[in-house]
Design a protein around this motif. Structure first.
Motif, PDB file in Angstrom:
ATOM      1  N   SER A 173       0.834  -1.203   0.000  1.00 23.25           N
ATOM      2  CA  SER A 173       0.000   0.000   0.000  1.00 23.25           C
ATOM      3  C   SER A 173       0.870   1.256   0.000  1.00 23.25           C
ATOM      4  O   SER A 173       2.053   1.222   0.383  1.00 23.25           O
ATOM      5  CB  SER A 173      -0.926   0.017   1.214  1.00 23.25           C
TER       6      SER A 173
ATOM      7  N   GLU B 254       0.465   3.621   2.040  1.00 24.49           N
ATOM      8  CA  GLU B 254       0.755   3.889   3.456  1.00 24.49           C
ATOM      9  C   GLU B 254       1.993   3.138   3.922  1.00 24.49           C
ATOM     10  O   GLU B 254       2.819   3.673   4.665  1.00 24.49           O
ATOM     11  CB  GLU B 254      -0.449   3.506   4.322  1.00 24.49           C
ATOM     12  N   GLU B 255       2.132   1.880   3.486  1.00 23.02           N
ATOM     13  CA  GLU B 255       3.313   1.107   3.867  1.00 23.02           C
ATOM     14  C   GLU B 255       4.571   1.681   3.234  1.00 23.02           C
ATOM     15  O   GLU B 255       5.633   1.723   3.867  1.00 23.02           O
ATOM     16  CB  GLU B 255       3.148  -0.362   3.464  1.00 23.02           C
TER      17      GLU B 255
ATOM     18  N   THR C 106      -0.186  -1.220 -10.696  1.00 30.06           N
ATOM     19  CA  THR C 106      -1.044  -0.527  -9.739  1.00 30.06           C
ATOM     20  C   THR C 106      -2.298  -1.356  -9.517  1.00 30.06           C
ATOM     21  O   THR C 106      -3.011  -1.679 -10.464  1.00 30.06           O
ATOM     22  CB  THR C 106      -1.459   0.863 -10.266  1.00 30.06           C
TER      23      THR C 106
ATOM     24  N   ILE D 281      -5.710  -0.373  -3.633  1.00 29.70           N
ATOM     25  CA  ILE D 281      -4.925  -1.180  -2.685  1.00 29.70           C
ATOM     26  C   ILE D 281      -3.474  -0.717  -2.627  1.00 29.70           C
ATOM     27  O   ILE D 281      -2.955  -0.382  -1.562  1.00 29.70           O
ATOM     28  CB  ILE D 281      -4.991  -2.671  -3.035  1.00 29.70           C
ATOM     29  N   GLY D 282      -2.784  -0.690  -3.779  1.00 30.30           N
ATOM     30  CA  GLY D 282      -1.377  -0.304  -3.757  1.00 30.30           C
ATOM     31  C   GLY D 282      -0.643  -0.709  -5.017  1.00 30.30           C
ATOM     32  O   GLY D 282      -1.203  -0.664  -6.119  1.00 30.30           O
ATOM     33  N   TYR D 283       0.606  -1.136  -4.820  1.00 28.02           N
ATOM     34  CA  TYR D 283       1.482  -1.447  -5.947  1.00 28.02           C
ATOM     35  C   TYR D 283       2.165  -2.799  -5.723  1.00 28.02           C
ATOM     36  O   TYR D 283       2.373  -3.216  -4.582  1.00 28.02           O
ATOM     37  CB  TYR D 283       2.561  -0.373  -6.102  1.00 28.02           C
TER      38      TYR D 283
END
Length: 217
Positions: free
Chosen positions: A170, A172-173, A209, A213-215
């Motif tokens: 994510s 955020e992570e 992507t 959710i994220g990468y």
């Protein structure tokens, strides 16, 4: 890798922190034990470099608190007392490694790097995925044998993605692991770095992507 440097000698703390940042590590600094506990409560670190002789809340107390809570954070203790009895006491408090002062910076770097590899699933110092190669010890990256000129932040983001081994990461992570505590979670910093990184990696695209959710690679 995210590191917390805890040392009341400000010149030493800043010197070590700047050196580790030059090795593409994300580093926060605390100059006393109270601040260290506050930062540990709100952020997740891979390694804590911890001076034992802190004013107020001692390094021993910080280590005990961190050990009591469990988790994956590794502790490298620094101290002017380097005798066998002192080292044994440090290990009994939960430290993972121990380095007496004065120390050689290159040895500290090697110990921090080794501890960082022990915070999760053991990973080799050279990561490979398809045509991508990331040498985390020499800070070199390449694709299909062609060197990539990555900025420290781009290198850090790519290291997090490759270390995830196909898991979605994510935004955020990425902020937590590749930026320091001053990063604003509401900025477009991740998207900007990701765009630059993708451009340097070239085609065909290797970073996917996953919407909402994220990468992942």
């Amino acid at each position: 890798m995210r590191v917390l440097m805890v040392e009341d000698e400000r010149v030493l703390a800043d010197y070590v922190a700047d050196g580790l940042r030059g090795e593409n590590m994300t580093v926060d600094v605390a100059y006393d034990g109270t601040d260290a506990l506050r930062r540990l409560a709100r952020s997740d670190y891979d390694v804590v470099i911890l001076d034992r002789g802190l004013p107020g809340v001692s390094g021993d107390q910080v280590c005990e608190e961190l050990t009591r809570e469990g988790g994956r954070t590794r502790v490298l203790m620094l101290t002017a007392a380097g005798g066998v009895r002192d080292r044994l006491q440090g290990f009994s408090l939960g430290a993972d490694d121990y380095l007496p002062k004065p120390f050689d910076y290159s040895e500290l770097l090697a110990r921090v790097s080794a501890l960082g590899r022990r915070t999760g699933t053991a990973l080799p110092p050279v990561l490979r995925c398809g045509g991508l190669t990331l040498d985390t010890s020499r800070l070199r990256a390449s694709r299909d044998g062609v060197p990539l000129a990555l900025s420290p932040k781009e290198f850090a983001v790519l290291e997090v993605l490759m270390s995830a081994q196909g898991r979605v990461v994510s935004a955020e992570e990425l902020l937590e692991r590749a930026w320091d505590e001053n990063a604003d979670p509401f900025t477009s910093a991740v998207r900007v770095v990701m765009a630059k990184l993708r451009a340097k990696l070239g085609g065909p695209p290797v970073i996917e992507t996953v919407l909402g959710i994220g990468y992942r690679i």
